[in-house]
Design an enzyme around this catalytic site. Structure first.
Site, PDB file in Angstrom:
ATOM      1  N   CYS A 142      12.894  77.300 -18.421  1.00 46.74           N
ATOM      2  CA  CYS A 142      12.204  76.028 -18.608  1.00 46.74           C
ATOM      3  C   CYS A 142      11.667  75.921 -20.030  1.00 46.74           C
ATOM      4  CB  CYS A 142      11.068  75.925 -17.587  1.00 46.74           C
ATOM      5  SG  CYS A 142      10.118  74.409 -17.729  1.00 46.74           S
ATOM      6  N   CYS A 145       8.360  74.225 -20.408  1.00 48.28           N
ATOM      7  CA  CYS A 145       7.196  75.062 -20.076  1.00 48.28           C
ATOM      8  C   CYS A 145       6.884  76.063 -21.186  1.00 48.28           C
ATOM      9  CB  CYS A 145       7.444  75.888 -18.814  1.00 48.28           C
ATOM     10  SG  CYS A 145       8.184  75.018 -17.451  1.00 48.28           S
ATOM     11  N   ASP A 146       7.921  76.676 -21.743  1.00 46.75           N
ATOM     12  CA  ASP A 146       7.709  77.899 -22.526  1.00 46.75           C
ATOM     13  C   ASP A 146       8.062  77.794 -24.009  1.00 46.75           C
ATOM     14  OD1 ASP A 146       6.915  79.099 -20.171  1.00 46.75           O
ATOM     15  OD2 ASP A 146       8.896  79.885 -19.702  1.00 46.75           O
TER      16      ASP A 146
END
Ligand code: NAP
Length: 329
Positions: A142, A145-146
């Site tokens: 992701c 997300c990261d």
């Protein structure tokens, strides 16, 4: 408790992404008091997302994925949805119109007139050495997300679909350099997405290559790649690897009960959410190969709720005791 006293739910919903919570909202508003088996990590894949800018109703920058799911959950609860924050472990689905289905959560059995399957999908894995070991230590599924963890560091994206292009373009805002690694020279992604990615200055393509190992201790340091045309190998020094090779529908607990296609998606009938079991409906990413958006999942959750409501209205019920005696499900 004898079988005649056993409570039978109108609707049990298995899963808690946009499809599950929308089905819960609609069936709750129809006074069906749905029971939602939402899993430990409720909220589905959107729990792993940051800004959601394409869900209607949230101008001015969108909404964070977890906040959106918290709102959906709360809205259904306001109308009477009930939640079990645990995993469904087994389904025993009746074949008879009006029959009673069973949804098992460990040792507990919940009986239901209708079941809505909305277990969603998970990120597909490559299945190569180091992928699991370095998960959360450089290997991720992701970028939204990261990506920020890899500011000014070199990264790779694995995959050649629209997700890979979208993730690569996003990741390039943070990384010093992004290499898109794809196993073929042609891309599955739409031309417009590939063109957009090609315009990004710090983004490169490396084809036809596939990862064969992720290495580093304690953090990811290199990815080993194999050329799928000539078998030659090369190694890239990287700090982050983002795998965007599609999704796997979470259909395993229903696999022997409803029709599943070759890719693991639950098959529904025509434009409805009906499965081949009477009173069992399916919605969201569990069914959808193509669109896989929060809004389309929510829409199909609504359809499943309406299909369940109409089924309950139109189908005479078989009592649980009779079902237990006559059916071998
Ligand atoms: P996808 O279209 O199925 O693409 C998956 C990619 O991963 C393919 O290029 C595939 O390679 C590759 N792949 C699969 N298994 C692999 C493996 N074991 N090793 C190496 N590579 C592997 O999945 P997606 O990109 O997640 O997209 C899914 C759907 O959502 C699509 O319909 C897409 O259009 C849509 N979507 C749209 C947007 C948008 O329009 N903004 C954004 C994201 C997703 P091959 O091509 O060689 O099979």
């Amino acid at each position: 408790m004898s079988t005649t006293e056993t409570p039978i739910e109108n609707v049990v919903i298995v899963g808690s992404g946009p499809a599950g919570y929308t089905a819960a909202l609609y069936t709750a508003r129809a006074d069906l008091r749905p029971l939602v088996v939402e899993g430990y990590l409720w909220g589905g894949l959107l729990q792993q997302t940051t800004e959601v800018e394409n869900y209607p109703g949230f101008p001015g920058g969108g909404i964070e994925g977890p906040a959106l799911m918290t709102k959906m959950r709360a809205q259904a609860e306001e109308f009477g949805a009930r939640y079990i924050t645990d995993e469904a472990t087994e389904l025993k689905l009746s074949d008879e119109p009006g029959g009673v289905h069973e949804v098992h959560v460990g040792d507990e059995v919940h009986y239901a007139r209708t079941v809505i399957l909305a277990m969603g999908a998970q990120h597909k894995k490559l299945g190569v050495p180091g992928e699991d070991e370095l998960g959360g230590r450089g290997v991720s599924y992701c970028a939204t997300c990261d990506a920020a963890f890899f500011k000014d560091k070199p990264t790779v994206i694995v995959g050649g679909g629209d997700s890979a292009m979208e993730e690569a373009i996003f990741l390039a805002k943070f990384s010093s350099k992004v290499v898109v690694v794809h196993r073929r020279d042609e891309f599955r992604a739409s031309a417009i997405m590939v063109d957009r990615a090609r315009e990004v200055a710090n983004l490169e393509f490396l084809t036809p290559y596939e990862p064969i190992a992720f290495e580093g201790d304690p953090q990811l340091q290199t990815v080993r790649l194999r050329n799928t045309a000539d078998g030659s190998e090369r190694t890239l020094d990287i700090n982050g690897a983002f795998i965007a090779i599609g999704h796997v529908p979470q259909s395993h607990i229903a696999a022997d009960q409803v029709e599943i296609d070759g890719d693991g998606y639950v098959v529904t009938q025509g434009k409805s959410t009906r499965t081949r079991r009477p009173g069992v409906f399916a919605a969201g990413d569990l069914v959808d190969h193509t669109y896989r958006q929060a809004i389309t999942a929510a829409g199909s959750g609504c359809q499943a709720a309406l299909d369940a409501e109409w089924y309950l209205r139109d189908t005479p019920s078989i009592p649980l005791a009779q079902k237990t005696a006559e059916s071998s499900v």
